[in-house]
Design a protein around this motif. Structure first.
Motif, mmCIF file in Angstrom:
data_model
loop_
_atom_site.group_PDB
_atom_site.id
_atom_site.type_symbol
_atom_site.label_atom_id
_atom_site.label_comp_id
_atom_site.label_asym_id
_atom_site.label_seq_id
_atom_site.Cartn_x
_atom_site.Cartn_y
_atom_site.Cartn_z
ATOM 1 N N GLY A 187 3.835 4.420 -16.517
ATOM 2 C CA GLY A 187 2.748 4.704 -17.409
ATOM 3 C C GLY A 187 1.468 3.993 -17.005
ATOM 4 N N GLN A 188 1.516 3.513 -15.930
ATOM 5 C CA GLN A 188 0.267 2.673 -15.274
ATOM 6 C C GLN A 188 -0.282 3.367 -14.470
ATOM 7 N N PHE A 189 -1.549 4.209 -14.723
ATOM 8 C CA PHE A 189 -2.171 5.216 -13.818
ATOM 9 C C PHE A 189 -3.105 4.411 -12.972
ATOM 10 N N SER A 190 -2.861 4.503 -11.479
ATOM 11 C CA SER A 190 -3.535 3.771 -10.590
ATOM 12 C C SER A 190 -4.406 4.989 -9.963
ATOM 13 N N PHE A 191 -5.747 4.603 -10.041
ATOM 14 C CA PHE A 191 -6.771 5.542 -9.295
ATOM 15 C C PHE A 191 -7.035 4.979 -7.772
ATOM 16 N N GLY A 192 -6.194 3.859 -7.539
ATOM 17 C CA GLY A 192 -6.459 3.311 -6.192
ATOM 18 C C GLY A 192 -5.408 3.095 -5.094
ATOM 19 N N HIS A 193 -4.387 4.131 -5.182
ATOM 20 C CA HIS A 193 -3.251 3.739 -4.338
ATOM 21 C C HIS A 193 -3.411 3.778 -3.111
ATOM 22 N N ALA A 194 -4.629 4.342 -2.585
ATOM 23 C CA ALA A 194 -5.035 3.846 -1.243
ATOM 24 C C ALA A 194 -5.072 2.561 -0.773
ATOM 25 N N LEU A 195 -5.276 1.826 -1.614
ATOM 26 C CA LEU A 195 -4.941 0.291 -1.332
ATOM 27 C C LEU A 195 -4.018 -0.247 -0.810
ATOM 28 N N PHE A 196 -2.743 0.534 -1.201
ATOM 29 C CA PHE A 196 -1.396 0.107 -0.677
ATOM 30 C C PHE A 196 -1.107 1.200 0.744
ATOM 31 N N PHE A 197 -1.595 2.349 0.683
ATOM 32 C CA PHE A 197 -1.417 3.103 1.712
ATOM 33 C C PHE A 197 -2.172 2.510 2.899
ATOM 34 N N GLY A 198 -3.183 2.254 2.488
ATOM 35 C CA GLY A 198 -4.417 1.706 3.897
ATOM 36 C C GLY A 198 -3.882 0.424 4.307
ATOM 37 N N THR A 199 -3.297 -0.448 3.461
ATOM 38 C CA THR A 199 -2.609 -1.652 3.821
ATOM 39 C C THR A 199 -1.602 -1.412 4.869
ATOM 40 N N GLY A 200 -0.556 -0.486 4.650
ATOM 41 C CA GLY A 200 0.399 -0.229 5.479
ATOM 42 C C GLY A 200 -0.055 0.318 6.752
ATOM 43 N N ALA A 201 -1.007 1.363 6.640
ATOM 44 C CA ALA A 201 -1.381 1.937 7.734
ATOM 45 C C ALA A 201 -1.956 0.917 8.812
ATOM 46 N N TYR A 202 -2.877 -0.045 8.272
ATOM 47 C CA TYR A 202 -3.747 -0.835 9.066
ATOM 48 C C TYR A 202 -2.697 -2.127 9.608
ATOM 49 N N CYS A 203 -1.662 -2.321 8.770
ATOM 50 C CA CYS A 203 -0.751 -3.313 9.377
ATOM 51 C C CYS A 203 -0.025 -2.809 10.515
ATOM 52 N N THR A 204 0.649 -1.659 10.394
ATOM 53 C CA THR A 204 1.246 -1.264 11.750
ATOM 54 C C THR A 204 0.328 -0.769 12.737
ATOM 55 N N ALA A 205 -0.779 -0.429 12.627
ATOM 56 C CA ALA A 205 -1.628 -0.214 13.675
ATOM 57 C C ALA A 205 -2.295 -1.547 14.502
ATOM 58 N N ILE A 206 -2.452 -2.480 13.507
ATOM 59 C CA ILE A 206 -2.931 -3.760 14.351
ATOM 60 C C ILE A 206 -1.900 -4.469 15.084
ATOM 61 N N LEU A 207 -0.580 -4.460 14.346
ATOM 62 C CA LEU A 207 0.612 -5.076 14.986
ATOM 63 C C LEU A 207 0.997 -4.154 16.257
ATOM 64 N N GLN A 208 0.662 -2.990 16.439
ATOM 65 C CA GLN A 208 1.088 -2.164 17.637
ATOM 66 C C GLN A 208 0.172 -2.553 18.545
ATOM 67 N N ILE A 209 -1.230 -2.267 18.364
ATOM 68 C CA ILE A 209 -2.367 -2.385 19.275
ATOM 69 C C ILE A 209 -2.641 -3.932 19.712
ATOM 70 N N HIS A 210 -2.432 -4.904 18.985
ATOM 71 C CA HIS A 210 -3.029 -6.254 19.055
ATOM 72 C C HIS A 210 -1.798 -7.031 19.672
ATOM 73 N N PHE A 211 -0.641 -6.767 18.936
ATOM 74 C CA PHE A 211 0.684 -7.698 19.310
ATOM 75 C C PHE A 211 1.710 -6.930 20.166
ATOM 76 N N GLY A 212 1.465 -5.534 20.154
ATOM 77 C CA GLY A 212 2.569 -4.839 20.975
ATOM 78 C C GLY A 212 3.910 -4.653 20.226
#
Length: 326
Positions: free
Chosen positions: A51-76
């Protein structure tokens, strides 16, 4: 048990689709529908069951997306390792957000607006730092192969997303039959009553937003491998948040198959709109807005509520017929 059988049948029916369907267009369409069903299930856990209506779930989606992209590009780092760490990072962001918000008793529209504000803050931060690519974004190197979660055809992504959606459906099935699910739904219905029964609303909602964030973050990790690109507007923009909340609302909040049904229906409508009106800028958002208003007015229980509506109409007909005979 009936829901468990339905989950198994759903997965078995869709499993051979890439082998039976020769059109790349339809395989891509099914893959994207499964992707948004997966993202919608993350939102449904917190919004539908909690019952907790979030208008900003992109917060979690974007964090996951950037986390994996940064780890792949900068740390291999391997993409599968990035997938796991993306889920953990987004889950931690969810826990931090929940601790700040729920600790002060924010709920309803206040909670929705705070999540939207957090997503916007992260978007601005992603636009500011060099390691996130700033406004240009990050382009993930193309390395086809299972080891890097970059499949040569869309069929690989289809099966991956089907497996993730199936796992999420099983998790939701467990949730409906578990004590934690009962506590979560009790908090959704009435926090004060739930507290009187010995339920800790803060702890329950904190667990829910953490799990919801982790699932949304893993969806972001898959998105990066699917499109090989991410930027702040995609990662933390309102479009992902809107898709995440519309899918379960259209399908049916707090139901196992609601996000799946909503994702397929939503993307069918979007495709029909594209064929009818072309690729007009902002068309999808207009269609989604109209659809949301219609759902709230006529089908507040989502598409799964159609069965209840039909049953109710049938009961009314029988009642009037009985009255006429009397």
């Amino acid at each position: 048990m009936r829901n468990l059988t339905a989950i198994i049948l759903f997965c078995l029916v869709l499993l051979p689709a890439p082998l039976l369907i020769q059109s790349d267009f339809w395989i891509t369409w099914l893959t994207l529908a499964l992707f948004y069903a997966y993202l919608g299930q993350a939102w449904n856990l917190l919004g539908g069951y909690g019952g907790q209506f979030s208008f900003g779930h992109a917060l979690f989606f974007g964090t996951g997306a950037y986390c994996t992209a940064i780890l792949q590009i900068h740390f291999g780092l391997n993409a599968w390792g990035g997938f796991v760490l993306a889920a953990i990072a987004a889950g931690l962001v969810g826990a931090g957000t929940g601790w700040l918000v729920f600790r002060y008793g924010l709920r309803g529209s206040y909670f929705a607006l705070v999540t939207l504000a957090f997503a916007e803050v992260f978007r601005i931060l992603a636009n500011s730092f060099e390691f996130t690519g700033a406004g240009v974004g990050l382009l993930v190197p193309l390395q086809p192969g299972f080891a890097q979660m970059q499949f040569e055809t869309k069929a690989g992504f289809f099966w991956l997303l089907l497996a993730l959606v199936g796992a999420c459906l099983l998790f939701t099935y467990w949730l409906q039959n578990a004590r934690f699910g009962a506590r979560l739904m009790a908090v959704r219905e009435n926090e004060d009553a739930a507290r009187a029964l010995g339920v800790d609303p803060f702890d329950t909602k904190l667990r829910a937003i953490t799990a919801s964030g982790a699932i949304a973050g893993s969806a972001g990790a898959v998105y990066v491998q699917l499109f090989l690109y991410i930027d702040p507007n995609i990662a933390y923009g309102p479009a992902m948040s809107v898709e995440a909340l519309l899918v379960p609302i259209i399908g049916g909040l707090g139901t196992i198959f609601g996000p799946v049904l909503g994702a397929f229906a939503l993307h069918a409508i979007a495709e029909i709109g594209r064929l009818a009106f072309g690729d007009a800028p902002g068309l999808n958002l207009v269609l989604y807005g109209i659809l949301l208003v219609l759902m709230v007015l006529f089908l507040p229980n989502g598409l799964f509520g159609l069965g209840k509506v039909s049953f109710g109409l049938g009961s009314l007909r029988r009642l009037f017929k009985g009255g006429a005979h009397a």
